[in-house]
Design a protein around this motif. Sequence first.
Motif, PDB file in Angstrom:
ATOM      1  N   SER A   2     -13.698   7.816  50.950  1.00 59.77           N
ATOM      2  CA  SER A   2     -14.908   8.569  50.696  1.00 59.77           C
ATOM      3  C   SER A   2     -15.827   8.474  51.909  1.00 59.77           C
ATOM      4  CB  SER A   2     -15.593   8.027  49.447  1.00 59.77           C
ATOM      5  OG  SER A   2     -15.804   6.638  49.571  1.00 59.77           O
ATOM      6  N   ASP A   3     -16.936   9.239  51.888  1.00 63.24           N
ATOM      7  CA  ASP A   3     -17.807   9.321  53.047  1.00 63.24           C
ATOM      8  C   ASP A   3     -19.206   8.817  52.695  1.00 63.24           C
ATOM      9  OD1 ASP A   3     -18.739   9.869  55.551  1.00 63.24           O
ATOM     10  OD2 ASP A   3     -19.094  11.999  55.153  1.00 63.24           O
ATOM     11  N   MET A 205     -16.972   0.481  56.292  1.00 66.13           N
ATOM     12  CA  MET A 205     -16.312   1.510  55.503  1.00 66.13           C
ATOM     13  C   MET A 205     -15.492   0.906  54.367  1.00 66.13           C
ATOM     14  SD  MET A 205     -15.947   4.746  55.017  1.00 66.13           S
ATOM     15  CE  MET A 205     -16.346   5.656  56.518  1.00 66.13           C
ATOM     16  N   VAL A 206     -14.910  -0.251  54.614  1.00 68.00           N
ATOM     17  CA  VAL A 206     -14.120  -0.916  53.574  1.00 68.00           C
ATOM     18  C   VAL A 206     -15.037  -1.484  52.497  1.00 68.00           C
ATOM     19  CG1 VAL A 206     -12.428  -2.739  53.117  1.00 68.00           C
ATOM     20  CG2 VAL A 206     -12.307  -1.426  55.247  1.00 68.00           C
ATOM     21  N   ALA A 210     -14.783   2.956  47.445  1.00 65.29           N
ATOM     22  CA  ALA A 210     -14.352   2.619  46.095  1.00 65.29           C
ATOM     23  C   ALA A 210     -13.294   1.525  46.162  1.00 65.29           C
ATOM     24  CB  ALA A 210     -13.778   3.861  45.410  1.00 65.29           C
ATOM     25  N   PRO A 211     -13.309   0.585  45.221  1.00 69.09           N
ATOM     26  CA  PRO A 211     -12.370  -0.542  45.278  1.00 69.09           C
ATOM     27  C   PRO A 211     -10.917  -0.123  45.402  1.00 69.09           C
ATOM     28  CG  PRO A 211     -14.038  -0.949  43.615  1.00 69.09           C
ATOM     29  CD  PRO A 211     -14.259   0.456  44.091  1.00 69.09           C
ATOM     30  N   ALA A 216      -6.052   0.030  48.614  1.00 68.41           N
ATOM     31  CA  ALA A 216      -4.904   0.771  49.149  1.00 68.41           C
ATOM     32  C   ALA A 216      -4.804   0.597  50.663  1.00 68.41           C
ATOM     33  CB  ALA A 216      -5.022   2.244  48.788  1.00 68.41           C
ATOM     34  N   LEU A 217      -5.941   0.641  51.352  1.00 64.80           N
ATOM     35  CA  LEU A 217      -5.948   0.439  52.803  1.00 64.80           C
ATOM     36  C   LEU A 217      -5.426  -0.941  53.158  1.00 64.80           C
ATOM     37  CD1 LEU A 217      -6.783   1.168  55.731  1.00 64.80           C
ATOM     38  CD2 LEU A 217      -9.030   0.206  55.190  1.00 64.80           C
ATOM     39  N   LEU A 218      -5.958  -1.967  52.507  1.00 62.22           N
ATOM     40  CA  LEU A 218      -5.550  -3.333  52.816  1.00 62.22           C
ATOM     41  C   LEU A 218      -4.091  -3.580  52.460  1.00 62.22           C
ATOM     42  CD1 LEU A 218      -8.795  -5.151  51.653  1.00 62.22           C
ATOM     43  CD2 LEU A 218      -8.037  -4.785  54.014  1.00 62.22           C
TER      44      LEU A 218
END
Length: 250
Positions: A2-3, A205-206, A210-211, A216-218
């Motif tokens: 998200s931004d 940004m992390v 949203a959690p 998902a990124l991590l």
Amino acid sequence: MSDPSRAERASSFGSRAAAYAEHRPGYPREAIEWGLSGATGTPRRVLDLGAGTGKLTLGLAELGLAVTAVEPDPEMRAELGRVVPSATSLAGRAERIPLPDADVDAVFVGQAFHWFDVPAAVTEIARVLRPGGVLVPMWNYEDESVPWVAKFTELGREGARRPASTEDLRQVEHPEFEPFESDSFHHVQRRTAESLLETIATYSMVIVSAPEESSALLTRLSAFLAANPATASGEFDLPLVTWALRARRH
């Protein structure tokens, strides 16, 4: 991802202050000394502006300088006071610095200049900096000249890439300052996959996403580190580069 707003990101770090203090890298001595060498005369009193948990404050204090650290977030300041008790720690912002005119010989900014209202901040920095003093913004980045590091940051581009273009910031002009010079300094930080992921989790940004997006990124980055021979087991050196700017006050 998200931004979230710039303001939301800029004010997000306090919620991760302890992890920031533990896992973010420090700054190489040669980069700090390069910044100081841009001043006329011998700098003795320095300001670390937007000091966070004191990563740069500590490097300045270790050179025997009298350091004042200004940071708006109380949780970050609490960590700074624990890490660098010798520094004078003050609440304040770059656009309204709680120091008198011409009070310091150098102003350092670690990993924060891009969050400032730059025109207003540079005017305020000029006020507290003596003539011949030097402004030194600097940033730590992963060294993307190393192939696996480039792949890692590409994979995590939404959370793990540099927050601003150093070249763009180099173009900042102000009538009280000479043009910015720049240089870069290579160093390393001893890491494990787990501690590197903890660092990524301190990126704005992390923090504010949203959690499920942050998770998902991590997860993606964890899978990469587990499969990458350089990072798959135990400790490793994370290649870093510090980009530094300096501009002397007229």
